[in-house]
Write an enzyme that holds these catalytic residues in place. Structure first.
Site, short mmCIF file in Angstrom:
data_model
loop_
_atom_site.label_atom_id
_atom_site.label_comp_id
_atom_site.label_asym_id
_atom_site.label_seq_id
_atom_site.Cartn_x
_atom_site.Cartn_y
_atom_site.Cartn_z
N GLU A 1 10.13 45.57 0.86
CA GLU A 1 10.62 45.12 2.15
C GLU A 1 12.15 45.00 2.07
OE1 GLU A 1 9.09 41.42 3.67
OE2 GLU A 1 10.19 41.65 5.53
N GLY B 1 13.54 34.98 -2.76
CA GLY B 1 12.61 34.00 -3.33
C GLY B 1 11.30 34.62 -3.79
N MET C 1 7.89 37.70 -2.47
CA MET C 1 7.50 38.76 -1.55
C MET C 1 5.98 38.82 -1.42
SD MET C 1 8.36 41.21 0.42
CE MET C 1 7.07 42.05 1.34
N ASN D 1 3.63 40.99 -0.82
CA ASN D 1 2.85 42.22 -0.96
C ASN D 1 1.35 41.93 -0.94
OD1 ASN D 1 5.41 43.43 -1.82
ND2 ASN D 1 5.04 42.22 -3.65
N GLU E 1 4.20 32.62 1.21
CA GLU E 1 3.76 34.00 0.93
C GLU E 1 2.26 34.14 1.20
OE1 GLU E 1 6.22 35.81 0.78
OE2 GLU E 1 7.69 34.31 0.16
N HIS F 1 1.55 34.52 4.87
CA HIS F 1 1.88 35.86 5.37
C HIS F 1 0.66 36.79 5.40
CE1 HIS F 1 6.05 36.23 6.36
NE2 HIS F 1 6.54 35.98 5.15
N1 B3K Z 1 9.33 38.89 3.31
C1 B3K Z 1 10.12 38.60 2.15
C2 B3K Z 1 11.58 38.87 2.33
C3 B3K Z 1 11.98 40.24 2.04
C4 B3K Z 1 13.48 40.38 2.06
C5 B3K Z 1 13.89 41.78 1.96
N2 B3K Z 1 15.30 41.96 1.83
C6 B3K Z 1 9.96 37.19 1.70
C7 B3K Z 1 9.43 36.26 2.70
O1 B3K Z 1 10.03 35.96 3.70
O2 B3K Z 1 8.35 35.81 2.51
ZN ZN Z 2 8.42 35.28 4.78
#
Ligand code: B3K
Ligand code: ZN
Length: 876
Positions: free
Chosen positions: A127, A267, A269, A271, A304, A307
């Site tokens: 990302e 911090g 990610m 995935n 996370e 998400h």
């Molecule tokens: N979604 C990722 C952030 C990615 C940053 C890319 N430069 C972490 C988060 O917000 O959970």
């Molecule tokens: Zn996030």
């Protein structure tokens, strides 16, 4: 850049011409290169109406194309157009299989985007647009595909090979190599792809979901960190349960993995099924981890995890919609943390971030709405505005709808859009449809930038018993947005009569939410016998600046009587700010200052009160930070702010010495470490008392700090004592303690980061030389973002008197660092620029020096898109 980077506009969005239903990847990892083979099963997108559709695959200069085939036939170079970062194919059949072979170099990837190496292990960060650094792909979030991934690597060096989803096959290969295949059944955008290969150990647990499915939970780290994973595991299980209870959301795969890596730009990610975390957001152990870091681990693990629904199952159509997943998920994690710990404390902390940092962003050259209209580099938009203000906007929806209707709305949103890539408009629409409420005017929060300002005044008529509150709203211009329309703002208020009792308002409640929709509105309250004191913006019900002409006595009254914890704290802040601003305005070096006794009286009352929540006591007694006072100032006088704050702290300490020492002793109890809220509160109050006491520069308090350091069995107390001594006048003791600390902890990278930060934030003269020396220390590694942040970012953001040295040395230092980092790691470089972008807030001579520093970066040669965007907007 040989030519100026292109601006991407939301208005140019078009649906993808082709969909990729399945993606099969094969990675062969070697020390000197990695081979990637990608098989994309594509078909025409029925929603794309173009007569001559083209398939645009994004790539990167680091990705070397070795071969390209369509349905098994190798394409000649004339059959596709390859440009700097794209590969375009036309005249494709309705359905096809596209096969590419590429070579990449993770071993020399210092941008930490795509596939790269962190301390010897392979890992990914895709990302927002990192997948295109791995292979050619329609790397945009509205192209969702199922992935099957095979990884082959040396067995001894990389015994653990991970990717998204479930492990479906594995085996041995020649030359001491092995392979595994993972399959992720959920279609996902490429930004959620992940791969890890390394010599890792793990802890394992399990969670049974609401519907009775067992999920394996695994957290991977290097062997030496295995003793620091339990807290993250507990946090994960709590988050899974909370999301079932509060949002009715269950986890979907049979396995959930987290991997800790040391080299990471942010911090963590999210995935799919394979989160990758910065070690700083997952490792926790009382001996090495502070309370603040424990809470961050809990919050980030939850974020996370959340998400998986708000981001992965329902994802973003394009990157302009980033706040759709980030704002909502921050709101979810903030509520989770509030439920797990102290709700008011969490709110006070989050509001601190909003007021200090997000408001500053909203007032600076990078200001943007939570749904921006354009960008040059999307990485620059992972901002406090998208995240924290985005969360505040979702919180306002929650406030306007109430918890039940909000839940109906989120249920509808998840059901309606499961498996889709959608927009912030879809979110609001679901909230409207489920609640029957009209949010049309509310939508302005998504496309207007800037912090709205509320000016509140009141009037009381003793004859009629009528009390009138008049509220005017306005919003300052931001880049590209001169004029704003009125926002729909929920303003939560209470009224307190002179005896301290709260008046019953609408439906007999003490708090009423006023709906502001016009530039000026008057609200009437009847049947009052005396003029009340208004308690305004309860719980910080909207991300706005509010002014009301409170007298200092009224603020003291609110500190004592307001039933809203946030407003009680806010009254204390306002009182301190008001008093300090007066001193700052009159400040002259060598001139004695006089502290308004009322601050001492108010603080004494809080210290003396029985039965107050310790967490709140420590929040209320924390003076506004230099950063917050700077944000509030029209023109920032860094020296005056620093001197006044020190003076106020010392004066309070002198007046309240006995009470502070008493409180210190009461809270200094021998107990086994616990990261629970009440124990954290105790330590926080204890260390706050110590910070006041040590400002008195008495030997006895130095000894107290040294004793605390010596006996501490946890990093919170140890770090606090060290930091207070290092920042004090006791230089020789500071040296000795720093040396001792380093000797003890040199093997713990995250603890060493604390050691670096404490020194980089030391306000005493000579800080720049100390920072430069630290950068030569073996503990520093200029390729590791955590080290860069601990030294450079801390110096520039938490050491204002030195960073803003009148000779401009701090600015020149930062500019040099950015020039260095621009090529190596553009994301970090551009983020570190932030302090220089605020030049308009400073007196003229400093403005000039800050602009010169920005210009030196602008003129240094080839700029990354990231740095170019921030520099050009700052100098516009
Ligand atoms: N979604 C990722 C952030 C990615 C940053 C890319 N430069 C972490 C988060 O917000 O959970
Ligand atoms: Zn996030």
């Amino acid at each position: 850049m040989s030519q100026e980077p292109k601006v991407i506009y939301l208005k140019d969005y078009q649906v993808p011409s082709y969909l990729i239903e399945a993606t099969e990847l094969r990675f062969e990892l070697f020390e000197q290169e990695t081979r990637v083979s990608a098989e994309l099963r594509g078909r025409r997108n029925p929603e794309c109406k173009s007569q001559a559709p083209e398939l645009v695959l994004f790539g990167h200069e680091e990705v070397e194309l070795l071969s390209l085939k369509i349905d098994g036939r190798t394409l000649a170079e004339s059959e596709y157009q390859q440009q700097a970062e794209t590969l375009t194919l036309s005249s494709l059949p309705e359905q096809f299989v596209l096969h590419s072979e590429t070579r990449i170099h993770p071993e020399s990837n210092t941008a930490l985007e795509g596939l790269y190496k962190s301390d010897g292990m392979f890992c990914t960060q895709c990302e927002a647009e990192g997948f295109r650094r791995i292979t050619f792909f329609p790397d945009r979030p509205d192209v969702m595909s199922v992935y099957r991934t095979t990884i082959e690597a040396d067995r001894d060096n990389y015994p653990v090979l991970l990717s998204n989803g479930n492990l479906v096959a594995s085996g041995e290969a020649e030359n001491g190599r092995h392979w595994v295949t993972w399959e992720d059944p959920f279609p996902k955008p490429s930004y959620l792809f992940a791969l890890v290969a390394g010599d890792l150990q793990y802890i394992e647990d399990s969670y049974t979901t609401l519907s009775g499915r067992d999920v394996r939970l695994l957290i991977y780290a290097e062997e030496k960190d295995l003793d620091k994973l339990d807290y993250a595991m507990q946090s994960l299980k709590k988050a899974m349960q909370w999301d079932e209870e509060v949002y009715g959301r269950e986890y979907d795969l049979d396995i959930y993995m987290i991997v800790a890596v040391d080299f990471f730009n942010m911090g963590a990610m999210e995935n799919k099924g394979l989160n990758i975390f910065n070690t700083s957001c997952v490792l926790a152990n009382p001996k090495t981890t502070t309370d603040a870091a424990f809470q961050r681990v809990e919050g980030v693990v939850a974020h996370e995890y959340f998400h998986n629904w708000s981001g992965n199952r329902v994802t973003c159509r394009d990157w302009f919609q980033l706040s759709l997943k980030e704002g909502f998920t921050v709101f979810r994690d903030a509520e989770f943390s509030a439920d797990m710990n102290s709700r008011t404390v969490k709110r006070v902390e989050d509001v601190g971030v909003m007021r200090t940092a997000q408001f500053a962003e909203d007032a600076g050259p990078m200001a943007h709405p939570i749904r921006p209209d354009s960008f040059i580099e999307i990485s620059n938009f992972y901002t406090l505005t998208i995240y924290e203000k985005g969360a505040e906007v979702v919180r306002m929806v929650h406030t306007l709808l109430g918890p039940e209707l909000f839940r109906k709305g989120s249920d509808l949103y998840f059901e309606r859009h499961d498996g889709q890539a959608v927009t912030t408009e879809d979110f609001i629409q679901a909230m409207e449809d489920a609640s029957g409420r009209d949010l049309s005017q509310f939508r302005a929060w998504y496309h207007q930038a800037g912090t709205p300002q509320l000016e509140v005044s009141d009037q009381f008529d003793p004859e009629s018993g009528e009390y009138q509150l008049t509220v005017r709203q306005s919003c300052p211009p931001t880049p590209g947005q001169e004029k704003k329309t009125a926002f729909h703002i929920p303003l939560a208020i209470g009224l307190i009569d002179p005896s301290g009792a709260e008046l019953p308002l609408a439906e007999g409640q003490g708090t009423q939410v006023l709906n502001l929709t016009e530039t000026e509105q008057v609200f009437c309250f009847t049947g009052l016998s005396q003029k009340p004191v208004p308690s305004l913006l309860r719980g910080f019900s909207a991300p706005v600046k509010l002014s009301y002409p409170y007298t200092r006595d009224e603020l003291m009254f609110l500190m004592a009587h307001d039933s809203d914890g946030f407003c009680r704290w806010d009254a204390a802040q306002k009182l301190a700010v008001d008093i300090m601003q007066e001193l700052i305005a009159a400040y002259k070096p060598d001139q004695t200052m006089q502290l308004d006794e009322r601050l001492i009286t108010a603080y004494r009352a809080v210290l003396e009160a029985e039965g107050l929540d310790q967490a709140m006591v420590s929040k209320v007694l924390s003076l506004p930070s230099e950063a917050y006072l700077s944000e509030l100032a029209e023109v920032v006088d860094v020296d005056a702010i620093h001197q006044v704050r020190n003076f106020v702290r010392r004066t309070l300490a002198a007046a309240l010495e006995t009470l502070l020492l008493q409180r210190y002793q009461e809270t200094d109890i021998a107990e086994e470490y616990s990261p629970e809220a009440d124990a954290i509160a105790r330590r926080s109050l204890k260390n706050l008392c110590l910070s006041y006491l040590i400002s008195l520069e008495k030997e006895e308090y130095l000894e107290l700090a040294k004793a605390q350091y010596a006996k501490a069995d946890n990093m919170t107390d140890m770090q606090a004592a060290l930091s207070l001594v290092v920042h004090s006048v006791f230089a020789a003791d500071a040296e000795a303690m720093l040396a001792d600390f380093y000797e003890r902890w040199s093997g713990e990278s995250l603890v060493v980061n604390l050691w670096l930060s404490i020194q980089a934030s030391d306000p005493k003269p000579g800080a720049l030389q100390r920072v430069e020396a630290l950068m030569q220390h073996p503990a520093f590694d200029a390729k590791n973002p955590n080290k860069l942040r601990s030294v450079i970012s801390v110096f520039c953001a938490q050491n204002p008197v030195n960073f803003h040295a009148a000779d401009g040395s701090g600015y020149r230092f930062l500019a040099q660092q950015i020039i260095q980092l621009n090529k190596q790691n553009p994301q970090i470089a551009s983020r570190m620029l932030t302090p220089l972008t605020r030049w308009k807030k400073f007196p003229q001579q400093r403005q000039k020096l800050m602009i010169e520093a920005l210009e030196s970066v602008r003129d240094c040669g080839e700029l990354s898109k990231d740095v170019f965007e921030v520099i050009s907007k700052s100098l516009a």
